[in-house]
Design an enzyme around this catalytic site. Structure first.
Site, PDB file in Angstrom:
ATOM      1  N   GLN A 137       0.849  -1.197   0.000  1.00  0.00           N
ATOM      2  CA  GLN A 137       0.000   0.000   0.000  1.00  0.00           C
ATOM      3  C   GLN A 137       0.882   1.244   0.000  1.00  0.00           C
ATOM      4  OE1 GLN A 137      -3.125   0.151   3.076  1.00  0.00           O
ATOM      5  NE2 GLN A 137      -2.303   2.150   3.609  1.00  0.00           N
TER       6      GLN A 137
ATOM      7  N   SER B 177       1.464   6.788   2.546  1.00  0.00           N
ATOM      8  CA  SER B 177       2.186   7.793   3.336  1.00  0.00           C
ATOM      9  C   SER B 177       3.361   8.400   2.578  1.00  0.00           C
ATOM     10  CB  SER B 177       2.701   7.173   4.637  1.00  0.00           C
ATOM     11  OG  SER B 177       1.629   6.789   5.461  1.00  0.00           O
TER      12      SER B 177
ATOM     13  N   SER C  89       5.227  -0.859   4.016  1.00  0.00           N
ATOM     14  CA  SER C  89       5.530  -2.206   4.509  1.00  0.00           C
ATOM     15  C   SER C  89       5.591  -3.198   3.354  1.00  0.00           C
ATOM     16  CB  SER C  89       4.457  -2.661   5.504  1.00  0.00           C
ATOM     17  OG  SER C  89       4.383  -1.789   6.601  1.00  0.00           O
TER      18      SER C  89
ATOM     19  N   GLU D 149      -7.875  -1.371   6.800  1.00  0.00           N
ATOM     20  CA  GLU D 149      -6.557  -1.391   7.435  1.00  0.00           C
ATOM     21  C   GLU D 149      -6.680  -1.345   8.946  1.00  0.00           C
ATOM     22  OE1 GLU D 149      -2.334   0.993   7.030  1.00  0.00           O
ATOM     23  OE2 GLU D 149      -4.155   2.154   6.842  1.00  0.00           O
TER      24      GLU D 149
ATOM     25  N   GLU E   3      -3.859  10.196  17.586  1.00  0.00           N
ATOM     26  CA  GLU E   3      -4.654  11.415  17.482  1.00  0.00           C
ATOM     27  C   GLU E   3      -5.785  11.270  16.456  1.00  0.00           C
ATOM     28  OE1 GLU E   3      -0.772  12.207  19.211  1.00  0.00           O
ATOM     29  OE2 GLU E   3      -1.361  11.237  17.348  1.00  0.00           O
TER      30      GLU E   3
END
Length: 414
Positions: A135, A138, A170, A253, A381
């Site tokens: 994936q 990020s 990953s 996820e 958060e």
């Protein structure tokens, strides 16, 4: 909540149990049982090779990707049957680590937004373990705020040309395909100018650079794209609708991470039962017992929250955003327990190895790995915001850039 299997579920459980007893690689059971803290390492085997063999065997026995439709390599099982399988698979489920992103996140996204041709071409090979997916979300400047990503995809004829960088990917170093979200229109608000694609990780212009981690492993990667060509046929969803497509991936996820995340509570009890402090066994120390009681209570809460989800699945209901609670609490417990265990061990906590040092090495790996668990799949958060807004109904967080075109948002280095 009803914790008991229905007659049909009990029959399914028995069938799964018999198949696992007959086919599981029992020679790895002891080693897998010890690898619940930190990441999985096998002394004499490569986790990808062993994982592929187990995935192939499951596929041939019709036990891979159970909840997927049969025509795409699955079994057509119900959600509760998938949960039952995971319970029975137990420690052998750790062998599916290289496929968790593909099965739990990429596959469902392709299934929801891909063409019929793409689904029939890629999903069976993903289910059989022949091909591994990663994936690509990020970026260095877009982690929790994925919509702030800078990787660009420009349309040229029937293709898209991609330039940019992803990070913390990953398994990119052993993946065959990847799910990529990129910016296709910088002139609209950041959530509206994104488009989702999938690509061959061996495409010209794709460079994968493994990241050396503090625990000595290399599971995450930087991925660079230089004039990478992706056919428009490998676009998932409409142009500019990538954010909505990504929500399917992100929802799966968080559920996938939360469902299999270890907390370290059983290992902590075992450590305290055997560890001698200056004034006696650690398990007899009041301060230690207080900590253990607190973690036991949280662990019990996580178990019954999970049962609530299982009960909903059994009734055919769709679990809601409350699943974020599991990942949030598990991630924090993982780090707190590892830190406390290292404090109790003192200088012995720096040791790694076999026999008497096994426990120390486990908690050391756990401590070094735990921060990533509080980031992957959504930071603490982000999860608190989801729980506050979508579970508790509190007012939404203030987002000053919500309706501002992406190229008008003040930033450095664009």
């Amino acid at each position: 909540m009803n914790f008991d299997d229905t007659p049909q579920e009990a029959a399914f459980r028995e069938t799964a149990r018999r198949w696992i007893e007959a086919n599981a690689p029992r020679e790895l059971h002891a080693e897998l049982s010890k690898s619940s803290l930190g990441r999985i390492r096998l002394a004499n085997h490569d986790i990808v090779d062993v994982g592929k063999a187990w995935q192939k065997k499951k596929f041939e026995g019709n036990w891979a990707c159970l909840h997927w439709p049969r025509e795409y390599g699955g079994r057509g099982a119900t959600p509760i049957e998938k949960v039952i399988w995971q319970q029975e698979e137990g420690v052998y489920g750790k062998l599916t680590q290289p496929f968790q992103i593909g099965e739990g996140m990429c596959g469902p996204t392709v299934m929801a937004f891909g063409s019929e041709e793409a689904k029939r071409r890629y999903l069976p090979k993903l289910a059989s373990g022949e091909e591994i997916w990663c994936q690509l979300f990020s970026e260095p400047s877009a982690g929790s705020d994925v919509a702030g990503l800078r990787t660009r995809a420009e349309k040229k004829g029937d293709n898209w040309v991609v330039n940019g960088q992803k990070i913390w990917t990953s398994g990119a170093h052993y993946s065959d395909y990847g799910l990529l979200i990129a910016r296709t229109d910088p002139n609209v608000p950041k959530h509206k100018g994104l488009t989702m694609f999938f690509l061959d990780m061996k495409s010209p212009g794709v460079e994968v650079r493994p990241i050396k981690q503090a625990n000595g492993m290399q599971e995450f990667n930087e991925v660079y794209f230089t004039d990478v060509v992706i056919p428009d046929s490998q676009r998932l969803g409409a142009v500019g609708d990538g954010w909505n497509v990504s929500l399917t991936t992100l929802m799966n996820e968080r559920m996938s991470i939360g469902a299999r995340l270890a907390t370290g509570v059983p290992e902590m009890f075992e450590l305290c039962s055997n560890l001698m402090l200056e004034d006696g066994p650690a398990i007899d120390d009041p301060a230690v017992r207080s900590k253990l009681a607190s973690w036991a209570a949280k662990s019990s809460g996580l178990k019954y929250t999970s049962y609530r989800t299982i009960s909903a699945l059994s009734k055919g209901e769709r679990p809601g955003p409350e699943n974020s609670i599991g990942k949030l609490v598990s991630g924090m417990m993982l780090q707190d327990i590892a830190t406390y265990a290292m404090d109790l061990q003192g200088a012995a906590g720096v040791l790694t190895g076999n026999d008497e040092e096994t426990a120390q090495g486990q908690f050391q790996q756990m401590l070094l790995s735990s921060p990533s668990m509080r980031i992957a799949g959504g930071t603490d958060e982000i999860l608190r915001n989801i729980i506050a807004e979508r579970v508790l109904g509190l007012p939404g967080d203030i987002r000053v850039d919500k309706d501002v075109p992406y190229n008008k948002i003040p930033t450095k280095g664009r």
